[in-house]
Scaffold this active site. Structure first.
Site, PDB file in Angstrom:
ATOM      1  N   HIS A   6      -6.836  -4.407  -1.326  1.00  0.00           N
ATOM      2  CA  HIS A   6      -7.506  -4.789  -2.585  1.00  0.00           C
ATOM      3  C   HIS A   6      -8.305  -6.057  -2.279  1.00  0.00           C
ATOM      4  CE1 HIS A   6      -8.311  -5.118  -6.742  1.00  0.00           C
ATOM      5  NE2 HIS A   6      -7.140  -5.478  -7.225  1.00  0.00           N
TER       6      HIS A   6
ATOM      7  N   HIS B 217     -14.032   3.126  -1.441  1.00  0.00           N
ATOM      8  CA  HIS B 217     -13.582   2.625  -2.743  1.00  0.00           C
ATOM      9  C   HIS B 217     -12.999   3.793  -3.514  1.00  0.00           C
ATOM     10  CE1 HIS B 217     -13.666   0.570  -6.606  1.00  0.00           C
ATOM     11  NE2 HIS B 217     -13.788  -0.536  -5.910  1.00  0.00           N
TER      12      HIS B 217
ATOM     13  N   ASP C 258     -16.512  -6.221  -0.680  1.00  0.00           N
ATOM     14  CA  ASP C 258     -15.927  -7.119   0.315  1.00  0.00           C
ATOM     15  C   ASP C 258     -16.659  -7.117   1.648  1.00  0.00           C
ATOM     16  OD1 ASP C 258     -13.852  -8.180  -1.195  1.00  0.00           O
ATOM     17  OD2 ASP C 258     -12.683  -6.352  -0.964  1.00  0.00           O
TER      18      ASP C 258
HETATM   19  N1  ACO Z   1     -12.360   3.578   6.976  1.00  0.00           N
HETATM   20  C1  ACO Z   1     -12.152   4.799   7.502  1.00  0.00           C
HETATM   21  N2  ACO Z   1     -11.768   5.864   6.778  1.00  0.00           N
HETATM   22  C2  ACO Z   1     -11.559   5.685   5.478  1.00  0.00           C
HETATM   23  C3  ACO Z   1     -11.764   4.420   4.847  1.00  0.00           C
HETATM   24  C4  ACO Z   1     -12.181   3.348   5.640  1.00  0.00           C
HETATM   25  N3  ACO Z   1     -12.386   2.149   5.112  1.00  0.00           N
HETATM   26  N4  ACO Z   1     -11.496   4.526   3.533  1.00  0.00           N
HETATM   27  C5  ACO Z   1     -11.140   5.804   3.336  1.00  0.00           C
HETATM   28  N5  ACO Z   1     -11.180   6.501   4.521  1.00  0.00           N
HETATM   29  C6  ACO Z   1     -10.940   7.933   4.707  1.00  0.00           C
HETATM   30  C7  ACO Z   1      -9.443   8.232   4.672  1.00  0.00           C
HETATM   31  O1  ACO Z   1      -8.879   8.175   5.954  1.00  0.00           O
HETATM   32  C8  ACO Z   1      -9.436   9.617   4.074  1.00  0.00           C
HETATM   33  O2  ACO Z   1      -9.809  10.519   5.075  1.00  0.00           O
HETATM   34  P1  ACO Z   1      -9.113  12.008   5.138  1.00  0.00           P
HETATM   35  O3  ACO Z   1      -9.585  12.679   3.884  1.00  0.00           O
HETATM   36  O4  ACO Z   1      -9.609  12.605   6.393  1.00  0.00           O
HETATM   37  O5  ACO Z   1      -7.631  11.754   5.119  1.00  0.00           O
HETATM   38  C9  ACO Z   1     -10.574   9.597   3.062  1.00  0.00           C
HETATM   39  O6  ACO Z   1     -11.501   8.618   3.579  1.00  0.00           O
HETATM   40  C10 ACO Z   1     -10.158   9.197   1.656  1.00  0.00           C
HETATM   41  O7  ACO Z   1      -9.475   7.947   1.739  1.00  0.00           O
HETATM   42  P2  ACO Z   1      -8.297   7.490   0.768  1.00  0.00           P
HETATM   43  O8  ACO Z   1      -7.473   6.469   1.462  1.00  0.00           O
HETATM   44  O9  ACO Z   1      -7.605   8.713   0.220  1.00  0.00           O
HETATM   45  O10 ACO Z   1      -9.122   6.830  -0.407  1.00  0.00           O
HETATM   46  P3  ACO Z   1      -8.511   5.884  -1.503  1.00  0.00           P
HETATM   47  O11 ACO Z   1      -9.364   6.078  -2.697  1.00  0.00           O
HETATM   48  O12 ACO Z   1      -7.056   6.083  -1.657  1.00  0.00           O
HETATM   49  O13 ACO Z   1      -8.699   4.449  -0.866  1.00  0.00           O
HETATM   50  C11 ACO Z   1      -9.514   2.303  -0.343  1.00  0.00           C
HETATM   51  C12 ACO Z   1      -9.639   3.515  -1.270  1.00  0.00           C
HETATM   52  C13 ACO Z   1      -8.064   1.772  -0.387  1.00  0.00           C
HETATM   53  C14 ACO Z   1     -10.424   1.193  -0.866  1.00  0.00           C
HETATM   54  C15 ACO Z   1      -9.917   2.725   1.087  1.00  0.00           C
HETATM   55  O14 ACO Z   1     -11.237   3.206   1.109  1.00  0.00           O
HETATM   56  C16 ACO Z   1      -9.734   1.582   2.104  1.00  0.00           C
HETATM   57  O15 ACO Z   1      -8.624   1.384   2.600  1.00  0.00           O
HETATM   58  N6  ACO Z   1     -10.849   0.827   2.402  1.00  0.00           N
HETATM   59  C17 ACO Z   1     -10.738  -0.301   3.313  1.00  0.00           C
HETATM   60  C18 ACO Z   1     -10.146  -1.490   2.569  1.00  0.00           C
HETATM   61  C19 ACO Z   1     -11.133  -2.114   1.612  1.00  0.00           C
HETATM   62  O16 ACO Z   1     -12.281  -2.365   1.944  1.00  0.00           O
HETATM   63  N7  ACO Z   1     -10.641  -2.399   0.390  1.00  0.00           N
HETATM   64  C20 ACO Z   1     -11.436  -3.088  -0.615  1.00  0.00           C
HETATM   65  C21 ACO Z   1     -11.709  -2.170  -1.765  1.00  0.00           C
HETATM   66  S1  ACO Z   1     -12.733  -2.993  -2.947  1.00  0.00           S
HETATM   67  C22 ACO Z   1     -11.667  -3.997  -3.748  1.00  0.00           C
HETATM   68  O17 ACO Z   1     -10.495  -3.759  -3.878  1.00  0.00           O
HETATM   69  C23 ACO Z   1     -12.195  -5.183  -4.343  1.00  0.00           C
END
Ligand code: ACO
Length: 422
Positions: free
Chosen positions: A262, A301, A357
């Site tokens: 987050h 996201h 971010d």
């Molecule tokens: N890098 C690589 N792969 C990713 C990323 C990433 N940053 N984010 C998602 N994916 C992939 C997952 O591995 C998944 O792949 P799959 O379908 O082959 O299993 C798919 O994309 C969907 O990802 P989920 O984790 O199911 O998406 P979710 O909506 O649960 O997660 C999150 C969202 C937590 C923000 C995620 O994208 C992440 O971890 N990003 C990196 C951390 C980040 O930047 N967080 C800040 C968010 S903005 C904020 O909170 C202010």
């Protein structure tokens, strides 16, 4: 075509038709048909937990509006304090209202001397400033006992003003303590963002924050003020629904923000860019991510499946900041990383774009903030969003948050005494 859904219980053949209202269907309607059957939704991926009239977010279209006003217009024309008024009151203030609001916030920036001397100085020398902030926000409830009177709108507003005003003071205090510098008292002759920068950096009496940096800080505060039902705001609503005081609820929200998935992601972005080290290593890093070894921090996201509109504004703000501070050497790696990811099927097919971010950390670092302050910088403005949702929750008189679970553990069994366990 009717805007409704029909659910049929195949065990009994009974059905219920539920209207679709504001893009949702009322769960209490199917509860009458399906008592004791729970809607299984870990992570609340498909659950709307409330109605809200604060922030509108369309993740597919890349739209973010506070009370109807596009974030791009607010970032260009407004100030953070005006935005806090807009969020909390629903309308932009008149000149008189803004003056009174600015006066009130400005004159609540001081913290009790015991908060600083007994509480903040009690932390271990290398305490993480976000851990300090979370605890300090909670500790404020012990100074303002009237905060428990959450049903009195005037008392509520007093705590809201205190929190918006004091969180920057606590944030700067946490930083100064962590580097062994003496606390700087708020300077109420300065605007909100300049005052924060002054409390952070002042080492001589006539210190004046650079106006470009102060404006950039204010824009970043505007962009981070609210983002509807994210993890931290949901924590605020859940704790608030038990009628805890707003300091305790905001501490819960800040704790949620602390996590690397987050608000902690901006810190992780800088660590990631630093470990990539040079533009030549970007391709190998992206291949690792695609192979499941780590995540591209600052990308993806839960709601935005398009470019995060805040990321676009932040990229512009970064250019302005770099005219004063010099370019952050990690910028080239970030730009290359973005270019490679946006041209790669792995990221485009999953609709992973830069989020707020991805570039904010580069600005913070160029301005001189250590990376463990980044989430603290996020918490300062988000405090106003948390409080707006808390106020809305109480006005809606929402029930206490109490979800259900699907139990998958063992059935009933008899206790085994210690000497009989193998
Ligand atoms: N890098 C690589 N792969 C990713 C990323 C990433 N940053 N984010 C998602 N994916 C992939 C997952 O591995 C998944 O792949 P799959 O379908 O082959 O299993 C798919 O994309 C969907 O990802 P989920 O984790 O199911 O998406 P979710 O909506 O649960 O997660 C999150 C969202 C937590 C923000 C995620 O994208 C992440 O971890 N990003 C990196 C951390 C980040 O930047 N967080 C800040 C968010 S903005 C904020 O909170 C202010």
């Amino acid at each position: 075509m009717a805007q409704s859904i029909t659910i049929t219980d195949n065990r009994s053949g009974e059905s219920v038709e539920i209207p679709i209202d504001n893009g949702g269907v009322d769960a209490s309607s199917w509860q009458k048909l399906l008592p004791g059957i729970w809607f299984f939704d870990p992570g609340m991926m498909t659950t709307a937990v409330t109605e809200s009239s604060i922030t509108e977010l369309d993740g597919d279209a890349g739209i973010l509006r506070y009370r109807g006003y596009p974030i791009e217009q607010l970032a260009e024309k407004s100030t953070y304090l005006e935005v806090t008024y807009l969020l909390l009151h629903g309308e932009l203030p008149t000149k008189e209202q803004l003056d009174a609001w600015t006066f009130d916030i400005t004159h609540h920036t001081f913290i009790h001397e015991n908060m600083r001397k007994r509480f903040m100085e009690g932390f271990h020398y290398d305490a993480h400033p976000m851990g300090m902030l979370v605890s300090a926000i909670a500790a404020l409830s012990t100074f303002y006992l009237d905060a428990k009177e959450i049903h009195d709108p005037a008392v509520r507003m007093r705590q809201i003003i205190r929190l918006i005003a004091k969180v920057p003071t606590l944030a700067a205090c946490a930083y100064r303590f962590s580097v062994g510098l003496p606390f700087v008292y708020p300077d109420n002759s300065l605007p909100f963002a300049s005052n924060f920068l002054s409390m952070m950096w002042r080492t001589e009496p006539n210190f004046e924050p650079d106006p470009i940096l102060a404006r950039a800080m204010d824009v970043l505060f505007i962009l981070h003020a609210d983002h509807e039902q994210n993890c931290g705001t949901t924590a605020m609503r859940v704790v608030g629904s038990s009628h805890a005081d707003p300091y305790s609820a905001a501490a819960g929200a800040a704790a949620a923000l602390y996590g690397p998935r987050h608000g902690g992601a901006n810190e992780e972005v800088i660590k990631m860019l630093t470990s990539i080290g040079s533009m030549e290593n970007v391709d190998a890093f992206v291949s690792d991510v695609k192979a499941g070894r780590g995540r591209l921090m600052g990308f993806g996201h839960r709601v935005y499946k398009n470019y995060d509109p805040r990321a676009r504004i932040i990229k512009q703000t970064a250019d302005e900041v770099f005219t004063v501070t010099g370019k952050n050497p990690l910028l080239d790696i970030a730009l290359k990383l973005e270019e490679v990811a946006l041209g790669d099927e792995y990221f485009t097919s999953r609709r992973l774009y830069p989020n707020v971010d991805f570039y904010s950390g580069l600005i913070y670092q160029a301005m001189g903030f250590p990376i463990d302050m980044f989430t603290v910088l996020f918490a300062i403005p988000r405090t106003s969003g948390w409080l707006t949702h808390w106020q809305e929750l109480l006005e809606q008189d929402q029930k206490i948050a109490r979800p259900r679970q699907l139990y998958t553990g063992t059935g009933a069994r008899d206790y085994v005494t210690l000497d009989q366990r193998s």
